[in-house]
Write an enzyme that holds these catalytic residues in place. Structure first.
Site, mmCIF file in Angstrom:
data_model
loop_
_atom_site.group_PDB
_atom_site.id
_atom_site.type_symbol
_atom_site.label_atom_id
_atom_site.label_comp_id
_atom_site.label_asym_id
_atom_site.label_seq_id
_atom_site.Cartn_x
_atom_site.Cartn_y
_atom_site.Cartn_z
ATOM 1 N N ARG A 59 55.974 8.814 5.103
ATOM 2 C CA ARG A 59 55.530 9.967 4.287
ATOM 3 C C ARG A 59 56.739 10.885 4.145
ATOM 4 O O ARG A 59 57.192 11.480 5.129
ATOM 5 C CB ARG A 59 54.355 10.685 4.955
ATOM 6 C CG ARG A 59 54.049 12.014 4.306
ATOM 7 C CD ARG A 59 52.716 12.586 4.722
ATOM 8 N NE ARG A 59 51.612 11.860 4.118
ATOM 9 C CZ ARG A 59 50.362 12.318 4.046
ATOM 10 N NH1 ARG A 59 50.063 13.498 4.530
ATOM 11 N NH2 ARG A 59 49.417 11.595 3.485
ATOM 12 N N HIS A 69 51.064 8.325 -4.245
ATOM 13 C CA HIS A 69 50.219 8.157 -3.052
ATOM 14 C C HIS A 69 49.415 6.868 -3.248
ATOM 15 O O HIS A 69 48.198 6.902 -3.455
ATOM 16 C CB HIS A 69 49.312 9.382 -2.890
ATOM 17 C CG HIS A 69 48.758 9.548 -1.503
ATOM 18 N ND1 HIS A 69 49.069 8.693 -0.461
ATOM 19 C CD2 HIS A 69 47.910 10.485 -0.979
ATOM 20 C CE1 HIS A 69 48.440 9.096 0.631
ATOM 21 N NE2 HIS A 69 47.733 10.179 0.348
ATOM 22 N N GLN A 87 46.198 6.046 -1.174
ATOM 23 C CA GLN A 87 45.056 6.865 -1.599
ATOM 24 C C GLN A 87 44.407 6.238 -2.834
ATOM 25 O O GLN A 87 43.182 6.076 -2.893
ATOM 26 C CB GLN A 87 45.543 8.294 -1.911
ATOM 27 C CG GLN A 87 44.439 9.243 -2.301
ATOM 28 C CD GLN A 87 43.531 9.583 -1.135
ATOM 29 O OE1 GLN A 87 44.000 9.974 -0.084
ATOM 30 N NE2 GLN A 87 42.231 9.436 -1.308
ATOM 31 N N ASP A 99 42.234 17.623 -6.734
ATOM 32 C CA ASP A 99 43.155 17.702 -5.589
ATOM 33 C C ASP A 99 43.683 19.142 -5.543
ATOM 34 O O ASP A 99 43.467 19.922 -6.482
ATOM 35 C CB ASP A 99 44.293 16.675 -5.772
ATOM 36 C CG ASP A 99 45.258 16.622 -4.579
ATOM 37 O OD1 ASP A 99 44.896 17.132 -3.491
ATOM 38 O OD2 ASP A 99 46.377 16.092 -4.732
ATOM 39 N N CYS A 142 40.812 13.768 -2.545
ATOM 40 C CA CYS A 142 41.561 12.994 -1.542
ATOM 41 C C CYS A 142 41.591 13.693 -0.189
ATOM 42 O O CYS A 142 41.795 13.046 0.831
ATOM 43 C CB CYS A 142 42.979 12.749 -2.044
ATOM 44 S SG CYS A 142 43.866 14.273 -2.401
ATOM 45 N N ARG A 195 40.035 4.732 3.284
ATOM 46 C CA ARG A 195 41.498 4.675 3.451
ATOM 47 C C ARG A 195 41.844 3.679 4.552
ATOM 48 O O ARG A 195 42.783 2.888 4.432
ATOM 49 C CB ARG A 195 42.045 6.061 3.827
ATOM 50 C CG ARG A 195 42.050 7.087 2.718
ATOM 51 C CD ARG A 195 43.100 6.780 1.674
ATOM 52 N NE ARG A 195 44.422 6.646 2.241
ATOM 53 C CZ ARG A 195 45.224 7.652 2.563
ATOM 54 N NH1 ARG A 195 44.843 8.901 2.344
ATOM 55 N NH2 ARG A 195 46.424 7.440 3.069
#
Ligand code: CP
Ligand code: NVA
Length: 304
Positions: free
Chosen positions: A101, A128, A131, A223, A263, A291
């Site tokens: 990340r 992402h 996701q 988001d 998310c 996830r």
């Protein structure tokens, strides 16, 4: 040759379909995969905070019989304490895979370039992918397929949207997007996603009008307005996004049974109200759970 997961754009539609199928199989046969990655280890290089990505990868790896080691921002300080190239080469001698990340998308790409083991993007400023794959799986789980379903995204043209619109276009899910002017995804990425939509036969429409985008939606997705690393832009963003809140009046424009996705983490009261995120049509915790299942499938496909 080793395989990485850096961006959805790199995945063929068939690979996405295979990931979804394997996720389904793993989710319903947990015990069958308990030793699937026995003796294997992954490292989690995280330059930013995380709840879902870190925990779901760590526990997912444990559930596959393997081991995960968390390497937070102060541990290896990739690019500061030593070069990304050296980090990649050294960790490749210890580990079977790396989840990263990063702030800059280029950093995860550089890591993948020099690592001998698979690298998985656990979120960068541009993408992402884990996701998006989890979300696509969740949508298939809820609707049984993608045809004739409209996913409406209302909010920032950020990393989450970028991956989601590419994934939707690849699997044939229709998508309507509303962002404020100046906060759209890049023109290049829109063109790429539209190319995928042409192949799958799905629709992908962009506007600056949240009401138009909410109309007839089967799913409304949002988001945060300020992503990690954009904290200095908070004031300007709050102003630009003020009409983009997902609230009860916006939900009224959608399909009656419209589901709600986010998310997470959510800034409750900002991009989404409590009444919407806590409503009976909200599937945010299913999304978060999935996830882990989808990442187990990704780990199996890349590390096996
Ligand atoms: N959705 C998501 O990636 O959450 P975290 O930032 O908590 O990992
Ligand atoms: N767009 C958000 C997603 C967090 C999972 C961020 O980058 O902070």
């Amino acid at each position: 040759m080793k395989k990485d997961l850096i961006s959805i754009q790199d995945l063929e539609a068939k690979v996405i379909a295979d990931i979804i199928d394997l996720t389904d199989e793993i989710k319903s046969n947990k015990a069958k995969y308990a030793d699937a990655l026995k003796g294997r280890s992954i490292g989690l290089i995280f330059q930013k905070p995380s709840n879902r990505t870190r925990v779901s990868f760590e526990i997912g790896m444990v559930q596959l019989g393997g081991h995960a080691i968390y390497l937070g921002p102060n541990e290896i300080a990739m690019g500061k304490r030593e070069s990304t190239k050296d980090v990649a080469a050294v960790l490749s001698r210890y580990l079977d895979g790396i989840v990263a990340r990063t702030y800059k998308h280029e950093d995860v790409k550089e890591l993948a370039k020099y690592a001998v083991v698979p690298v998985i993007n656990g979120l960068s400023d541009r993408a992402h992918p884990c996701q998006a794959l989890g979300d696509i799986f969740t949508i298939k789980e809820k609707f049984g397929g993608f045809k004739g379903i409209t996913l409406s995204y209302i909010g920032d043209g950020n990393n989450v949207l970028s991956s989601l619109m590419c994934a939707s276009a690849k699997v044939g899910l229709d998508m309507k997007v509303a962002t404020p002017k100046g906060y759209e995804p890049s023109k290049e990425l829109i063109a790429i996603a539209k190319g995928f939509a042409k192949v799958s036969g799905s629709k992908l429409d962009f506007s600056n009008d949240p009401k138009w985008t909410a109309k007839g939606a089967n799913i409304i997705y949002t988001d945060v307005w300020v992503s990690m690393g954009q904290e200095k832009e908070t004031k300007a963003r709050e102003k630009a996004f003020k009409n983009f809140q997902v609230n009860d009046s916006l939900m009224k424009l959608a399909n009656k049974k419209c589901l709600v996705m986010h998310c997470l983490p959510a800034h409750r009261g900002q991009e989404i109200t409590d009444s919407v995120i806590d409503s009976k049509n909200s599937i945010i915790y299913d999304q978060a759970e999935n996830r882990m299942h989808v990442q187990k499938a990704i780990l199996l496909m890349l590390l096996k």
